[in-house]
Design a protein around this motif. Structure first.
Motif, PDB file in Angstrom:
ATOM      1  N   LEU A 134       0.811  -1.224   0.000  1.00  0.00           N
ATOM      2  CA  LEU A 134       0.000   0.000   0.000  1.00  0.00           C
ATOM      3  C   LEU A 134       0.841   1.269   0.000  1.00  0.00           C
ATOM      4  O   LEU A 134       0.334   2.354  -0.257  1.00  0.00           O
ATOM      5  CB  LEU A 134      -0.908   0.021   1.248  1.00  0.00           C
ATOM      6  CG  LEU A 134      -1.983  -1.066   1.312  1.00  0.00           C
ATOM      7  CD1 LEU A 134      -2.555  -1.160   2.727  1.00  0.00           C
ATOM      8  CD2 LEU A 134      -3.100  -0.770   0.317  1.00  0.00           C
ATOM      9  N   VAL A 135       2.140   1.121   0.296  1.00  0.00           N
ATOM     10  CA  VAL A 135       2.990   2.309   0.414  1.00  0.00           C
ATOM     11  C   VAL A 135       3.155   2.976  -0.944  1.00  0.00           C
ATOM     12  O   VAL A 135       3.433   2.327  -1.947  1.00  0.00           O
ATOM     13  CB  VAL A 135       4.376   1.930   0.987  1.00  0.00           C
ATOM     14  CG1 VAL A 135       5.316   3.133   0.964  1.00  0.00           C
ATOM     15  CG2 VAL A 135       4.232   1.415   2.406  1.00  0.00           C
ATOM     16  N   LYS A 136       2.935   4.284  -0.957  1.00  0.00           N
ATOM     17  CA  LYS A 136       3.078   5.054  -2.196  1.00  0.00           C
ATOM     18  C   LYS A 136       4.518   5.528  -2.366  1.00  0.00           C
ATOM     19  O   LYS A 136       5.346   5.393  -1.460  1.00  0.00           O
ATOM     20  CB  LYS A 136       2.135   6.269  -2.154  1.00  0.00           C
ATOM     21  CG  LYS A 136       0.674   5.879  -2.159  1.00  0.00           C
ATOM     22  CD  LYS A 136       0.278   5.454  -3.549  1.00  0.00           C
ATOM     23  CE  LYS A 136      -1.193   5.130  -3.642  1.00  0.00           C
ATOM     24  NZ  LYS A 136      -1.551   4.483  -4.882  1.00  0.00           N
ATOM     25  N   ASP A 137       4.785   6.147  -3.524  1.00  0.00           N
ATOM     26  CA  ASP A 137       6.147   6.595  -3.848  1.00  0.00           C
ATOM     27  C   ASP A 137       6.754   7.476  -2.757  1.00  0.00           C
ATOM     28  O   ASP A 137       7.947   7.444  -2.513  1.00  0.00           O
ATOM     29  CB  ASP A 137       6.147   7.383  -5.165  1.00  0.00           C
ATOM     30  CG  ASP A 137       5.777   6.463  -6.318  1.00  0.00           C
ATOM     31  OD1 ASP A 137       5.878   5.232  -6.128  1.00  0.00           O
ATOM     32  OD2 ASP A 137       5.383   6.973  -7.376  1.00  0.00           O
ATOM     33  N   ASN A 138       5.892   8.282  -2.112  1.00  0.00           N
ATOM     34  CA  ASN A 138       6.426   9.182  -1.080  1.00  0.00           C
ATOM     35  C   ASN A 138       6.479   8.518   0.292  1.00  0.00           C
ATOM     36  O   ASN A 138       6.462   9.189   1.321  1.00  0.00           O
ATOM     37  CB  ASN A 138       5.592  10.472  -1.018  1.00  0.00           C
ATOM     38  CG  ASN A 138       4.120  10.167  -0.780  1.00  0.00           C
ATOM     39  OD1 ASN A 138       3.738   9.006  -0.678  1.00  0.00           O
ATOM     40  ND2 ASN A 138       3.306  11.200  -0.681  1.00  0.00           N
ATOM     41  N   ASP A 139       6.497   7.173   0.309  1.00  0.00           N
ATOM     42  CA  ASP A 139       6.652   6.415   1.557  1.00  0.00           C
ATOM     43  C   ASP A 139       5.489   6.581   2.529  1.00  0.00           C
ATOM     44  O   ASP A 139       5.680   6.491   3.746  1.00  0.00           O
ATOM     45  CB  ASP A 139       7.948   6.832   2.280  1.00  0.00           C
ATOM     46  CG  ASP A 139       9.093   5.932   1.862  1.00  0.00           C
ATOM     47  OD1 ASP A 139       8.839   4.992   1.094  1.00  0.00           O
ATOM     48  OD2 ASP A 139      10.223   6.182   2.306  1.00  0.00           O
ATOM     49  N   THR A 140       4.318   6.868   2.017  1.00  0.00           N
ATOM     50  CA  THR A 140       3.178   7.053   2.928  1.00  0.00           C
ATOM     51  C   THR A 140       2.003   6.160   2.532  1.00  0.00           C
ATOM     52  O   THR A 140       1.883   5.734   1.379  1.00  0.00           O
ATOM     53  CB  THR A 140       2.659   8.511   2.912  1.00  0.00           C
ATOM     54  OG1 THR A 140       2.272   8.823   1.576  1.00  0.00           O
ATOM     55  CG2 THR A 140       3.692   9.499   3.394  1.00  0.00           C
ATOM     56  N   ILE A 141       1.166   5.880   3.515  1.00  0.00           N
ATOM     57  CA  ILE A 141      -0.145   5.269   3.277  1.00  0.00           C
ATOM     58  C   ILE A 141      -1.148   6.241   3.889  1.00  0.00           C
ATOM     59  O   ILE A 141      -1.019   6.600   5.061  1.00  0.00           O
ATOM     60  CB  ILE A 141      -0.292   3.907   3.988  1.00  0.00           C
ATOM     61  CG1 ILE A 141       0.813   2.944   3.563  1.00  0.00           C
ATOM     62  CG2 ILE A 141      -1.664   3.307   3.716  1.00  0.00           C
ATOM     63  CD1 ILE A 141       0.845   1.651   4.386  1.00  0.00           C
ATOM     64  N   THR A 142      -2.101   6.685   3.098  1.00  0.00           N
ATOM     65  CA  THR A 142      -3.098   7.617   3.636  1.00  0.00           C
ATOM     66  C   THR A 142      -4.285   6.823   4.171  1.00  0.00           C
ATOM     67  O   THR A 142      -4.934   6.085   3.425  1.00  0.00           O
ATOM     68  CB  THR A 142      -3.579   8.594   2.539  1.00  0.00           C
ATOM     69  OG1 THR A 142      -2.434   9.260   2.015  1.00  0.00           O
ATOM     70  CG2 THR A 142      -4.565   9.608   3.098  1.00  0.00           C
ATOM     71  N   LEU A 143      -4.541   6.950   5.461  1.00  0.00           N
ATOM     72  CA  LEU A 143      -5.633   6.212   6.092  1.00  0.00           C
ATOM     73  C   LEU A 143      -6.784   7.137   6.444  1.00  0.00           C
ATOM     74  O   LEU A 143      -6.565   8.252   6.915  1.00  0.00           O
ATOM     75  CB  LEU A 143      -5.145   5.537   7.378  1.00  0.00           C
ATOM     76  CG  LEU A 143      -4.147   4.405   7.208  1.00  0.00           C
ATOM     77  CD1 LEU A 143      -3.755   3.858   8.568  1.00  0.00           C
ATOM     78  CD2 LEU A 143      -4.740   3.298   6.358  1.00  0.00           C
ATOM     79  N   GLU A 144      -8.005   6.647   6.220  1.00  0.00           N
ATOM     80  CA  GLU A 144      -9.207   7.396   6.594  1.00  0.00           C
ATOM     81  C   GLU A 144     -10.221   6.393   7.126  1.00  0.00           C
ATOM     82  O   GLU A 144     -10.154   5.199   6.809  1.00  0.00           O
ATOM     83  CB  GLU A 144      -9.835   8.064   5.368  1.00  0.00           C
ATOM     84  CG  GLU A 144      -8.988   9.093   4.665  1.00  0.00           C
ATOM     85  CD  GLU A 144      -9.622   9.438   3.319  1.00  0.00           C
ATOM     86  OE1 GLU A 144     -10.470  10.335   3.278  1.00  0.00           O
ATOM     87  OE2 GLU A 144      -9.272   8.782   2.325  1.00  0.00           O
ATOM     88  N   PRO A 145     -11.204   6.882   7.890  1.00  0.00           N
ATOM     89  CA  PRO A 145     -12.300   5.983   8.272  1.00  0.00           C
ATOM     90  C   PRO A 145     -13.135   5.640   7.044  1.00  0.00           C
ATOM     91  O   PRO A 145     -13.070   6.344   6.026  1.00  0.00           O
ATOM     92  CB  PRO A 145     -13.111   6.814   9.275  1.00  0.00           C
ATOM     93  CG  PRO A 145     -12.719   8.233   9.041  1.00  0.00           C
ATOM     94  CD  PRO A 145     -11.339   8.230   8.456  1.00  0.00           C
ATOM     95  N   LEU A 146     -13.921   4.566   7.113  1.00  0.00           N
ATOM     96  CA  LEU A 146     -14.814   4.204   6.008  1.00  0.00           C
ATOM     97  C   LEU A 146     -15.701   5.384   5.635  1.00  0.00           C
ATOM     98  O   LEU A 146     -16.047   6.199   6.493  1.00  0.00           O
ATOM     99  CB  LEU A 146     -15.697   3.016   6.414  1.00  0.00           C
ATOM    100  CG  LEU A 146     -15.014   1.665   6.594  1.00  0.00           C
ATOM    101  CD1 LEU A 146     -16.047   0.615   7.008  1.00  0.00           C
ATOM    102  CD2 LEU A 146     -14.285   1.222   5.326  1.00  0.00           C
ATOM    103  N   GLY A 147     -16.097   5.433   4.365  1.00  0.00           N
ATOM    104  CA  GLY A 147     -16.970   6.502   3.891  1.00  0.00           C
ATOM    105  C   GLY A 147     -18.444   6.183   4.117  1.00  0.00           C
ATOM    106  O   GLY A 147     -18.811   5.065   4.497  1.00  0.00           O
TER     107      GLY A 147
END
Ligand code: SF4
Ligand code: SF4
Ligand code: FES
Length: 242
Positions: free
Chosen positions: A57-70
């Motif tokens: 899941l890690v993106k190029d900028n070394d992050t995973i953006t997490l959010e609660p379910l929509g």
């Protein structure tokens, strides 16, 4: 976080909670994609946190953006209020309603009869499909993919005696015909329940049962008639006949 190569996203959340911030709030139980409690949004899409490797899941900028379910109200951090989800499941009467007095003995099904409800039966009520359904973003009244998948499980159950009543109810506004056929719920579903396929099955039963006094059914019938008669869609006639 370092050293996440062998960790699932849920393992990472646990590491954060246990070593960095004990107040981080999310749901989990089985850690095996069985209980359905750990669904969150990662990089904009609903997933089971225990089913995905963090490294995937890690993106190029070394992050995973997490959010609660929509499509549900956040309560705290990654935990959301599932009440609307459960209310809609409740609305489809998710239990057998045999028309005969229930036999004292078991009611058998053939393998073919069971196959019709097998996929819907695999739903783990994780809410991933509900989270990412585009109709629910604009229409709170829509039953949504999970409730409709649950409905199919009873509409096509050979032991149920309320098929006609069920498809009549499901053909009302907020039901099967309000689905836009985007297929997102199939992409998001971690199990073979694949709600859009189940919705199409209810549509077929509704048409077979003659429940056609609504815009959605008339549109489907006009669409089919147009293709059968000319090999193409007559966009001028379909809105009129719908
Ligand atoms: S296919 Fe229908 S139920 Fe599934 S996400 Fe799209 S609009 Fe929602
Ligand atoms: S249909 Fe699939 S995505 Fe939706 S609640 Fe059930 S298991 Fe989760
Ligand atoms: S913790 Fe049970 S499905 Fe992820």
């Amino acid at each position: 976080m370092d050293g996440t190569d062998d960790l699932t996203l849920l393992d990472c959340l646990n590491q954060i909670k246990w070593t960095l911030d004990g107040s981080l709030t999310y749901r989990m139980s089985c850690r095996s994609a069985i209980c359905g409690s750990c669904a969150v949004k990662a990089n904009g899409h609903a997933i089971l946190a225990c089913q995905k490797q963090a490294s995937h899941l890690v993106k190029d900028n070394d992050t995973i953006t997490l959010e609660p379910l929509g499509n549900m109200k956040p309560i705290k951090d990654l935990a959301v209020d599932f009440k609307p989800f459960w209310d809609k499941v409740d609305k489809v009467s998710p239990y057998l309603q045999p028309d005969k007095k229930t036999s004292e003995k078991e009611t058998k099904q053939s393998p073919e009869q069971f196959k019709l409800i097998d996929d819907a039966s695999t739903c783990i009520m994780c809410g991933a499909c509900y989270s990412d359904c585009n109709v629910l973003e604009v229409d709170d009244n829509f039953l949504g993919p999970a409730a409709l998948a649950k409905a199919q499980r009873f509409v096509q159950d050979s032991r149920d005696g309320k098929t006609l009543a069920r498809v009549k109810e499901l053909s009302k506004p907020g039901g099967i015909w309000d689905c836009t056929h985007c297929g997102e719920c199939v992409e998001r579903c971690p199990k073979p329940a694949e709600p859009f396929d189940r919705i199409k099955e209810i549509m077929t039963v509704a048409l077979e049962q003659g429940v056609t006094s609504n815009n959605g059914a008339r549109h489907a019938l006009s669409f089919t008639k147009s293709v059968k008669s000319s090999g193409s869609l007559n966009e001028n006639i379909i809105p009129v006949e719908s």
